[in-house]
Design a protein around this motif. Structure first.
Motif, PDB file in Angstrom:
ATOM      1  N   PHE A  32      -3.947  -1.343 -22.584  1.00 33.62           N
ATOM      2  CA  PHE A  32      -2.699  -0.775 -22.067  1.00 33.62           C
ATOM      3  C   PHE A  32      -1.490  -1.623 -22.456  1.00 33.62           C
ATOM      4  N   SER A  42      -2.238 -12.384  -8.082  1.00 35.11           N
ATOM      5  CA  SER A  42      -1.882 -12.575  -6.677  1.00 35.11           C
ATOM      6  C   SER A  42      -2.565 -11.554  -5.778  1.00 35.11           C
ATOM      7  N   THR A  43      -2.548 -10.303  -6.191  1.00 30.35           N
ATOM      8  CA  THR A  43      -3.155  -9.278  -5.352  1.00 30.35           C
ATOM      9  C   THR A  43      -4.668  -9.495  -5.250  1.00 30.35           C
ATOM     10  N   HIS A  64       1.255 -10.542 -10.832  1.00 34.55           N
ATOM     11  CA  HIS A  64       1.014  -9.490  -9.847  1.00 34.55           C
ATOM     12  C   HIS A  64      -0.485  -9.255  -9.650  1.00 34.55           C
ATOM     13  N   ILE A  65      -1.164  -9.093 -10.736  1.00 40.21           N
ATOM     14  CA  ILE A  65      -2.611  -8.843 -10.669  1.00 40.21           C
ATOM     15  C   ILE A  65      -3.335 -10.010 -10.003  1.00 40.21           C
ATOM     16  N   THR A  79      -6.469 -10.635  -1.750  1.00 40.92           N
ATOM     17  CA  THR A  79      -7.543  -9.777  -1.244  1.00 40.92           C
ATOM     18  C   THR A  79      -8.787 -10.602  -0.934  1.00 40.92           C
ATOM     19  N   LEU A 119      -7.298   1.613  -2.324  1.00 46.02           N
ATOM     20  CA  LEU A 119      -6.499   2.406  -1.386  1.00 46.02           C
ATOM     21  C   LEU A 119      -5.128   1.784  -1.153  1.00 46.02           C
ATOM     22  N   ALA A 120      -5.111   0.467  -1.034  1.00 48.06           N
ATOM     23  CA  ALA A 120      -3.844  -0.215  -0.778  1.00 48.06           C
ATOM     24  C   ALA A 120      -2.866   0.043  -1.915  1.00 48.06           C
ATOM     25  N   VAL A 121      -3.358  -0.065  -3.148  1.00 47.24           N
ATOM     26  CA  VAL A 121      -2.503   0.176  -4.300  1.00 47.24           C
ATOM     27  C   VAL A 121      -2.050   1.635  -4.321  1.00 47.24           C
ATOM     28  N   LEU A 122      -2.970   2.513  -3.953  1.00 53.72           N
ATOM     29  CA  LEU A 122      -2.650   3.941  -3.918  1.00 53.72           C
ATOM     30  C   LEU A 122      -1.537   4.227  -2.921  1.00 53.72           C
ATOM     31  N   PRO A 179     -11.216  -1.988 -15.640  1.00 56.36           N
ATOM     32  CA  PRO A 179     -11.015  -3.373 -15.229  1.00 56.36           C
ATOM     33  C   PRO A 179     -11.344  -3.642 -13.766  1.00 56.36           C
ATOM     34  N   ASP A 180     -11.305  -2.615 -12.936  1.00 61.29           N
ATOM     35  CA  ASP A 180     -11.585  -2.883 -11.519  1.00 61.29           C
ATOM     36  C   ASP A 180     -13.008  -3.373 -11.336  1.00 61.29           C
ATOM     37  N   TYR A 198     -10.898  -0.838  -0.435  1.00 67.38           N
ATOM     38  CA  TYR A 198      -9.661  -1.187   0.280  1.00 67.38           C
ATOM     39  C   TYR A 198      -8.548  -1.481  -0.725  1.00 67.38           C
ATOM     40  N   PHE A 199      -8.903  -2.280  -1.688  1.00 68.51           N
ATOM     41  CA  PHE A 199      -7.920  -2.684  -2.693  1.00 68.51           C
ATOM     42  C   PHE A 199      -7.347  -1.457  -3.396  1.00 68.51           C
ATOM     43  N   ILE A 226     -14.483  -3.764  -0.035  1.00 68.80           N
ATOM     44  CA  ILE A 226     -13.255  -4.500  -0.344  1.00 68.80           C
ATOM     45  C   ILE A 226     -12.582  -3.901  -1.571  1.00 68.80           C
TER      46      ILE A 226
END
Lengths: 190, 190
Positions: free
Chosen positions: B135, B154-155, B151-152, B159, B181-184, B86-87, B178-179, B175
DNA sequence: AATATAACCGAACAGGTTGTTCAGTATATA
DNA sequence: TATATACTGAACAACCTGTTCGGTTATATT
């Protein structure tokens, strides 16, 4: 402060909050506020330069109050914030909001103006920035700080908003768990 | 559609966008719009009921356009959306926005009115909801769908806004990284 | 209790915005 | 060319804003 001033100020705030539960900020007029607060027009303008300043001061009084209390608690129970994982900060914030549930948090609802959320985020950002020193070395090389802070603040704020939109019926612990799960699933689908 | 109508409509939109790059939505008056669009007052009101409807229709034209194109692409290159993670949807969206960078996306900036972001999210939500079937069994038992979708969305939206606020100087791939990594990092600190 | 100070009242005001109306003019369409 | 439709431009009432000012009332001080 003069008792008259205080009472007038409170009457204005009360009328304003009252109106905000009925309509948008943009739709509210000064005329309605002073009618409901039962004060003179000139009096209103001697207290607040414009309607926008009224909103600003209300938010400051509201959120600064909440966040200041949190900062106080931090100083008293230092271990909670410095030793525990940062998510406890979030859980702490949720519990705080639950305790301070004075029908004013509804203003953060998505049904209301976005301005509240903006002010809320502003305060939240301060809190987050002061607590995100850890993991800095790992993070800084790959991820810009502003992106990182914005991400955290936004996800927190939106979670709080969802909670309020759902009448805060879940416990803070449940919300914190939802948040954790959402982030977890996010890593799975990425 | 009558050429006159089309031209008037476009002139209004152009003047409106022009003004929006200078000031807030709330500060813009119908008087300014018609002056810059060089049309009569009555003409404006024969096209748009109020200023708010003008904004609404502009957003619809803008975002529906973008998201409709994405839906089309999905139909043409089905594999991108149904087989990939999905990313890639997100990355795809970023690339799309980059391509359609017509100085109008600036409206999503935090300097501008929140209404754009709201409309943007509204459209994004539709897109996300239609793609989050996977899922589901794992998720649904523990996490309410509305929380998950919120949640999805908004994030993603935040971003995109951060990106636009930073003049879209990074590449879509950066980007997306970044996204990720931020979630990680978020899972690490939780 | 008397007085000075400060806040409030309320009515009025100019300036600006909104949304409507209408008779007249220009443009598209057949 | 004829008809329908869109635009013009000016005027309009209704509303909102922010200010002003003389008069009234509450508060603080002595």
């Amino acid at each position: 402060m003069d008792r008259r001033q205080r009472k007038t100020r409170e009457a204005i705030f009360a009328a304003f909050i009252d109106l905000l539960s009925e309509k948008n900020f943009a739709q509210i007029t000064v005329g309605e506020i002073i009618e409901r607060a039962d004060i003179g027009r000139a009096t209103f303008y001697s207290h607040f330069e414009t309607k926008d300043f009224l909103l600003k001061e209300l938010c400051e009084e509201l959120f600064c109050h909440i966040f200041d209390e949190m900062t106080e608690e931090k100083n008293n129970h230092n271990h909670i914030f410095t030793c525990d994982a940062p998510d406890s900060v979030f859980l702490h914030l949720l519990e705080h909001l639950k305790r301070n549930d004075n029908n004013v948090l509804k203003l953060l609802s998505s049904r209301n103006n976005e301005l509240f959320l903006q002010y809320f985020k502003q305060n939240l950002r301060k809190l987050v920035e002061s607590r995100l020193a850890m993991f800095e070395s790992e993070r800084s090389a790959k991820l810009p700080e502003s992106f990182w802070v914005n991400h955290i603040v936004s996800t927190f704020a939106e979670t709080v908003r969802w909670w309020i939109d759902n009448d805060m019926s879940e416990s803070p612990e449940t919300i914190a768990e939802y948040f954790f799960l959402a982030v977890l699933f996010e890593t799975i689908i990425l």
